[in-house]
Design an enzyme around this catalytic site. Structure first.
Site, PDB file in Angstrom:
ATOM      1  N   ASP A 263      38.597  34.938  47.432  1.00 57.55           N
ATOM      2  CA  ASP A 263      40.126  34.206  49.003  1.00 57.55           C
ATOM      3  C   ASP A 263      40.181  36.275  50.127  1.00 57.55           C
ATOM      4  O   ASP A 263      39.891  36.969  48.986  1.00 57.55           O
ATOM      5  CB  ASP A 263      41.535  34.293  48.418  1.00 57.55           C
TER       6      ASP A 263
HETATM    7  C1  BGC Z   1      43.779  33.320  53.126  1.00 56.68           C
HETATM    8  C2  BGC Z   1      43.012  31.658  52.651  1.00 56.68           C
HETATM    9  C3  BGC Z   1      42.158  31.570  53.835  1.00 56.68           C
HETATM   10  C4  BGC Z   1      40.882  33.234  54.221  1.00 56.68           C
HETATM   11  C5  BGC Z   1      40.550  33.383  54.865  1.00 56.68           C
HETATM   12  C6  BGC Z   1      43.154  34.423  54.061  1.00 56.68           C
HETATM   13  O1  BGC Z   1      43.906  35.074  54.252  1.00 56.68           O
HETATM   14  O2  BGC Z   1      44.657  33.524  51.544  1.00 56.68           O
HETATM   15  O3  BGC Z   1      43.408  30.530  53.043  1.00 56.68           O
HETATM   16  O4  BGC Z   1      40.747  31.025  53.928  1.00 56.68           O
HETATM   17  O5  BGC Z   1      41.742  33.804  54.921  1.00 56.68           O
HETATM   18  O6  BGC Z   1      40.801  32.938  56.492  1.00 56.68           O
END
Ligand code: BGC
Length: 733
Positions: A263
């Site tokens: 993530d």
């Molecule tokens: C989220 C993810 C997301 C990523 C990219 C993170 O803060 O938890 O689900 O895909 O950001 O935007």
């Protein structure tokens, strides 16, 4: 002997061809593993390292020297997110990236329709393709553990079987376009409070029975090409480089051959990242959502620090080759798959897909006969509620969308019921988007808005209330959990006073979570919808007007009180956890008794149970027939279902299995099958379920294996968890 010019030419052409054909990695017809090995054999140390971490907010490199393209990624689960700038979190303000907003994944789960899950995947995959994306960051399959999790709307409910079945279809749909799905957030990211570093403890039984199966199905049945590590920790180690989750379970037990992506900002340690199964590091030195730093990509954990450790012999070179292999495989499956399809964006076809999903996602919870509300006979309609005027695609965090075609519910109600017949009062208002909480709205302002609506309600023939939650912080939103179980902005009081002024009130709430309904007995109808996307307002008003017969079923239980949720009942250590010396931690003391498994077993009735939803028609169930009294490998259970009403409708026939006696405690019953039938008035169809021995198993954490114990089992067929229409018993010996 002198060669003729022609012979020389022929030899030269053959030589060139042989040389070209040795570029196996470029040959889209060669076996993928050969392509991967060939590419790997040509790469330098630096090139391999470059692949393992981002070089843009949503980009990780390929190998330019070899003509191997990198990976373009995009959020998110229910639409392709508007373009983000290369190196900051700001939107790039393109004028060509308005997309189809599909219903939030909770809505997909509420359809209980595998065909729609696949159609969703194919459709969103085409949008990703058009936008030049190779990896779509979704679907999310974290389990709904409490109604307070700000991100439940992005997930598929409280049951791992339902979530896994739909995720597998969605993934196959997306990947049929040559776009990878990236299943998230692996694992145990079941709340947003302290999401970056909360240390989760969960017993192995709950891990295997509740929190992992949807991921496993996404990987094995769906064939996901990538998976995203969660922010939180499990047993002291961050999930993005967690030995148990990634090396032991994902790779060894499940045989995953795709790429593990962090993530955004989920990596925290070079050695662990090197050793514990992570492939691509994204978003380091940002909080993944709002803040960013000028930190260069070369300083990522898997960049220069990794190179140094490799060169010093502190971590083995094979770790790098393993990562490069996984990344190359992902590239061969996507950007180098040889297909030159373009996809399409915000097309009429995709709008129709979004609408079909939204139609079936809406759940009718209560109806005293007021619905459907015939537009010709409705009279004066008062619409109340802020959500009547919003499209609810903005906010919520990374799943935010920039939709192309969208109408608000109020606009559609005006179209259907006539401009002159419809009056609107807002009744309440929410705060300013992301960072304010409900408490910021002055009480006096809410009082006056409420009074205005109540006065109008007395004069109306019918009130349509469209409220619920929204994508603001502390509502259904990434990075924060809800603060309590009630609807915010004094909506309970507003609905109660409206109902007192006019009992002909239809409450149509939008949310990704359950909430208290203290006014339930006083209203005529309740419709639950989720963030329904581009076509959602049409679907909602179609249900109200009777153009669509509702067929959604709850993908999670609506408890009467927050304390009826087991994770909450077990105290602060269980949810949201406690903080000691700056380190938050929690224990999943609710074990396997999550959602309906708790309501059922502890005999605490839900306000609305799992699997529940009404229709404008009625279905009769015939006799449940089991193909044998004893199961060896599998048995088949069938049940005829008849539409005995006078409109066409869809019924979700649900199969639950009950183990009548077991050594370890088990839930009273668990979902093991479902089938959605479409029936014309008077029509009968037979639902058929194959039960295998695997469906009878539970995870014995004393032996660390799935076991089935000899004895009697029951196959229960129902229209919801609590509306069981028939059963058959059988033995396993
Ligand atoms: C989220 C993810 C997301 C990523 C990219 C993170 O803060 O938890 O689900 O895909 O950001 O935007």
């Amino acid at each position: 002997m002198k060669k003729s010019f022609l012979t020389t030419l022929v030899i030269a052409v053959i030589a060139i061809n042989v040389a070209a054909s040795t570029l196996v990695y470029k040959d889209v017809n060669a076996p993928i593993e050969d392509r991967v090995e060939d590419a790997l054999s040509r790469m330098t140390l630096d090139e391999k390292i470059k692949m393992t971490h981002a070089a843009g907010k949503f980009y990780s490199p390929g190998v330019p020297r070899l003509g191997i393209p990198g990976l373009m990624m995009s959020d998110g689960p229910h639409g392709v997110r508007a373009e983000i700038s290369w190196n900051t979190w700001k939107y790039a303000d393109w004028t060509t990236d308005s997309a189809t907003a599909y219903p939030a994944l909770t809505g997909l789960a509420a359809t209980w329709n595998r065909d729609l899950a696949r159609r969703f995947g194919v459709s969103i995959g085409e949008e990703a393709l058009y936008r030049g994306k190779n990896v779509l960051l979704g679907p999310g399959v974290n389990i709904y553990r409490t109604p307070l999790n700000g991100r439940n709307f992005e997930y598929m409910g409280e049951d791992p079987y339902l979530a896994g079945e739909l995720a597998a279809e969605y993934i196959q749909g997306v990947q049929s376009n040559g776009v990878a799905a990236c299943v998230k957030h692996y694992a145990l990211n079941n709340q947003e409070t302290w999401r970056d570093n909360i240390d989760v403890k969960v017993d192995n039984r709950a891990l295997y029975e509740i929190y992992l199966p949807a991921f496993k199905k996404a990987v094995q049945q769906g064939g996901a090409w990538s998976i995203m590590g969660a922010y939180n920790k499990l047993d002291g180690q961050h999930c993005c480089h967690n030995d148990l989750l990634l090396n032991k379970i994902l790779r060894e037990e499940w045989g995953f051959d795709g790429a593990v992506i962090t993530d955004w900002g989920g990596a925290h340690d070079t050695r662990e990242a090197a050793l514990n199964g992570l492939d691509i590091e994204m978003g380091s030195h940002t909080n993944g959502l709002t803040t960013e730093s000028a930190f260069t990509y070369d300083d990522y954990y898997l960049a220069n620090p990794y190179k140094q450790m490799l060169e010093n012999g502190e971590v083995p070179m094979e770790t790098l080759d393993a990562k490069a292999r996984n990344i190359l495989r992902l590239i061969m499956r996507t950007s180098m798959n040889g297909s030159a399809r373009y996809g399409s964006l915000a097309s009429d076809e995709h709008f129709a897909d979004a609408r079909a999903i939204a139609d079936e996602s809406i759940v009718l919870l209560k109806n005293n006969g007021i619905l459907p509300l015939d537009p010709v006979r409705a009279g004066r309609v008062l619409v109340v509620g802020e959500n009547a005027t919003r499209n609810l695609c903005k906010g919520g965090g990374s799943s935010e969308l920039k939709p192309k075609l969208i109408k608000t519910p109020l606009e559609v109600i005006r179209e259907y019921y006539g401009e002159d017949n419809v009056v609107y009062a807002k009744g309440y208002r929410s705060g300013k988007a992301m960072y304010s909480s409900a408490e910021d709205i002055p009480a006096a302002e809410l009082d006056s808005m409420r009074r205005e609506a109540v006065v109008l309600a007395r004069e109306a023939d019918v009130v349509i209330y469209i409220g619920g939650m929204n994508k603001n912080a502390y509502q259904d939103c990434e990075a924060s959990d809800r603060l309590d179980f009630h609807l915010s902005y004094e909506q309970d009081r507003l609905i109660a006073e409206l109902a007192a002024a006019n009992p002909r009130i239809i409450v149509a709430n939008i949310s990704g979570n359950a909430y208290a309904m203290p006014w339930l007995d006083r209203v005529s109808a309740v419709i639950q919808s989720w963030y329904p996307g581009s076509a959602g307002a049409l679907s909602l008003v179609d249900v109200i007007a009777g153009r669509v017969n509702p067929s959604g079923r709850l993908p999670f239980s609506f408890p009467r009180r927050l304390e009826d949720c087991n994770a909450i009942a077990k105290g602060t250590l269980s949810y949201p956890g406690i903080e000691e010396n700056g380190q938050p931690r929690q224990e999943y003391l609710d074990g396997i008794f999550v959602g309906y498994r708790h309501h059922d077993t502890a005999r605490i009735p839900a306000l609305f149970p799992f699997g529940y939803g009404l229709s404008y028609t009625k279905f009769d169930y015939g006799k449940v027939i089991c193909s044998a009294h004893e199961i060896v490998d599998s048995i088949t259970v069938t049940v005829p279902v008849t539409n005995v009403g006078d409109v066409a409708g869809k019924e979700v026939v649900q199969l639950y299995i009950s183990d009548l006696k077991s050594t370890l405690p088990r839930p009273v019953k668990e979902l093991k099958g479902f089938q959605k039938l479409t029936l014309a008035p008077g029509e009968t169809a037979t639902a058929e379920f194959v039960i295998t021995v695997d469906d009878l198993k539970y995870y014995d954490d004393r032996r660390s294996e799935w076991i089935v114990e000899p004895g009697k089992f029951k196959a229960l067929i129902g229209a919801s968890l609590t509306d069981i229409r028939g059963a058959a018993e059988f033995y396993y010996r």
